[in-house]
Design a protein around this motif. Sequence first.
Motif, PDB file in Angstrom:
ATOM      1  N   GLY A 121       0.828  -1.189   0.000  1.00 34.63           N
ATOM      2  CA  GLY A 121       0.000   0.000   0.000  1.00 34.63           C
ATOM      3  C   GLY A 121       0.870   1.250   0.000  1.00 34.63           C
ATOM      4  N   THR A 122       0.292   2.365  -0.312  1.00 41.20           N
ATOM      5  CA  THR A 122       1.029   3.623  -0.356  1.00 41.20           C
ATOM      6  C   THR A 122       1.691   3.907   0.994  1.00 41.20           C
ATOM      7  OG1 THR A 122      -0.547   4.512  -1.955  1.00 41.20           O
ATOM      8  CG2 THR A 122       0.853   6.097  -0.797  1.00 41.20           C
ATOM      9  N   GLY A 123       3.007   4.108   0.964  1.00 44.58           N
ATOM     10  CA  GLY A 123       3.746   4.402   2.185  1.00 44.58           C
ATOM     11  C   GLY A 123       3.943   3.222   3.111  1.00 44.58           C
ATOM     12  N   GLN A 124       3.614   2.016   2.662  1.00 45.44           N
ATOM     13  CA  GLN A 124       3.663   0.831   3.525  1.00 45.44           C
ATOM     14  C   GLN A 124       4.829  -0.105   3.208  1.00 45.44           C
ATOM     15  OE1 GLN A 124       1.444   0.142   6.155  1.00 45.44           O
ATOM     16  NE2 GLN A 124       0.957   2.303   5.741  1.00 45.44           N
ATOM     17  N   GLN A 125       5.733   0.301   2.329  1.00 43.57           N
ATOM     18  CA  GLN A 125       6.780  -0.615   1.881  1.00 43.57           C
ATOM     19  C   GLN A 125       7.618  -1.155   3.036  1.00 43.57           C
ATOM     20  OE1 GLN A 125       5.966   2.241   0.466  1.00 43.57           O
ATOM     21  NE2 GLN A 125       6.124   2.151  -1.780  1.00 43.57           N
ATOM     22  N   ALA A 126       8.161  -0.284   3.856  1.00 42.47           N
ATOM     23  CA  ALA A 126       9.057  -0.717   4.930  1.00 42.47           C
ATOM     24  C   ALA A 126       8.318  -1.568   5.952  1.00 42.47           C
ATOM     25  CB  ALA A 126       9.689   0.500   5.605  1.00 42.47           C
ATOM     26  N   GLU A 127       7.122  -1.144   6.342  1.00 44.16           N
ATOM     27  CA  GLU A 127       6.359  -1.892   7.338  1.00 44.16           C
ATOM     28  C   GLU A 127       5.950  -3.257   6.799  1.00 44.16           C
ATOM     29  OE1 GLU A 127       4.387  -2.812  10.909  1.00 44.16           O
ATOM     30  OE2 GLU A 127       5.909  -1.315  10.398  1.00 44.16           O
ATOM     31  N   LEU A 128       5.486  -3.303   5.550  1.00 46.60           N
ATOM     32  CA  LEU A 128       5.071  -4.571   4.971  1.00 46.60           C
ATOM     33  C   LEU A 128       6.249  -5.531   4.854  1.00 46.60           C
ATOM     34  CD1 LEU A 128       2.957  -6.371   3.634  1.00 46.60           C
ATOM     35  CD2 LEU A 128       3.466  -5.222   1.457  1.00 46.60           C
ATOM     36  N   GLN A 129       7.391  -5.034   4.408  1.00 44.58           N
ATOM     37  CA  GLN A 129       8.547  -5.919   4.283  1.00 44.58           C
ATOM     38  C   GLN A 129       8.957  -6.490   5.634  1.00 44.58           C
ATOM     39  OE1 GLN A 129      11.758  -4.450   1.864  1.00 44.58           O
ATOM     40  NE2 GLN A 129      13.209  -5.970   2.604  1.00 44.58           N
ATOM     41  N   ALA A 130       8.966  -5.665   6.664  1.00 49.04           N
ATOM     42  CA  ALA A 130       9.332  -6.134   7.998  1.00 49.04           C
ATOM     43  C   ALA A 130       8.327  -7.157   8.519  1.00 49.04           C
ATOM     44  CB  ALA A 130       9.429  -4.950   8.957  1.00 49.04           C
ATOM     45  N   GLN A 131       7.042  -6.875   8.332  1.00 42.21           N
ATOM     46  CA  GLN A 131       6.003  -7.783   8.822  1.00 42.21           C
ATOM     47  C   GLN A 131       6.020  -9.101   8.055  1.00 42.21           C
ATOM     48  OE1 GLN A 131       3.966  -7.488  11.356  1.00 42.21           O
ATOM     49  NE2 GLN A 131       4.102  -5.332  11.908  1.00 42.21           N
TER      50      GLN A 131
END
Length: 229
Positions: A121-131
Motif C-alpha cells: 500500500g502507499t507508504g507501507q513498503q518498509a512496514e510490509l517488508q518487515a512484517q
Amino acid sequence: MSLLGKAAVAMWWSVRAEQRGEFGDWHSHEHFPERMSIPGFRRGSRWTSTTDAEGFFVLYELEQYDVLTSKGYLDRLNAPTPWSTKMMPHHLGMIRSQCRVAASFGGGVATSLATIRLSPGTGQQAELQAQLSETLDALAQKPGLTGAHLLLTDTPRTSSPTTEQQIRGKDGAADWIVLLSGYDADAVEQVIADRLSPLALGALGAQHNPTIGHYRLAFTMTPQDVAVI
C-alpha cells in the motif's frame, strides 16, 4: 526450499494443451540445461498449476543480482536456439520478474508451492517488508511446510527487450512475490487461506488485490546436473 542466492527470475505463463508435450521435452532437455550452464545460475525449478490446466511457474535462483545483466545470460537471451525460437510464441500471458531476494527461510526442495503476487500500500513498503519477513520466518518451520520467501522485483535499469522477449511479445511483471513451499499441499493451502490470505496481507500493509497460484513440482535442475553441452 531455501533460495540459492541473492537474486531470482520468477515467471508465470500458460501453454495450451496441444503444445504441452513438446514444451516439457524442450524445457527439460534443452532449455533448463542451457540456463544452468550460465555462470551464476544456481537452480531452476518448473511447477505445474493445480488450479489452471495450462499454467506454469518457473523460478531461476541466481548467485548475485548482477547475473541478470551478465554477458553469459544476455548472450543466451539474444541468441535462442531453433527449438527455443519455435517454443517462445507458445509462452502465453508471460509475467517475468527479475528480483532481489529480500527474505528466504527454510531448506530443501518441496513438492507443493504457492505463489502470491502483491503490491505494498502507499507508504507501507518498509512496514510490509518487515512484517512479511517476520511472518515468513515463523511459517518456514511449521509442520507440512519447508520454505517461505519474499522477492522484490527490481528490473535492471539497462534492461531492454531481448530476442526471446521480442519473439514472445511484451512480458508483464509482478511487483512483490511471496513463495511458500511444503511437502503437504493441504498445509500450504491452509496458510494461504489464513496467515497469508488477502485479508491478512492487507492488515500487514499490502494492497487488497493479490494474485495467488497453487503449483506442484514438475522438474528441478542445478548446474551439477548438467552434462557438457
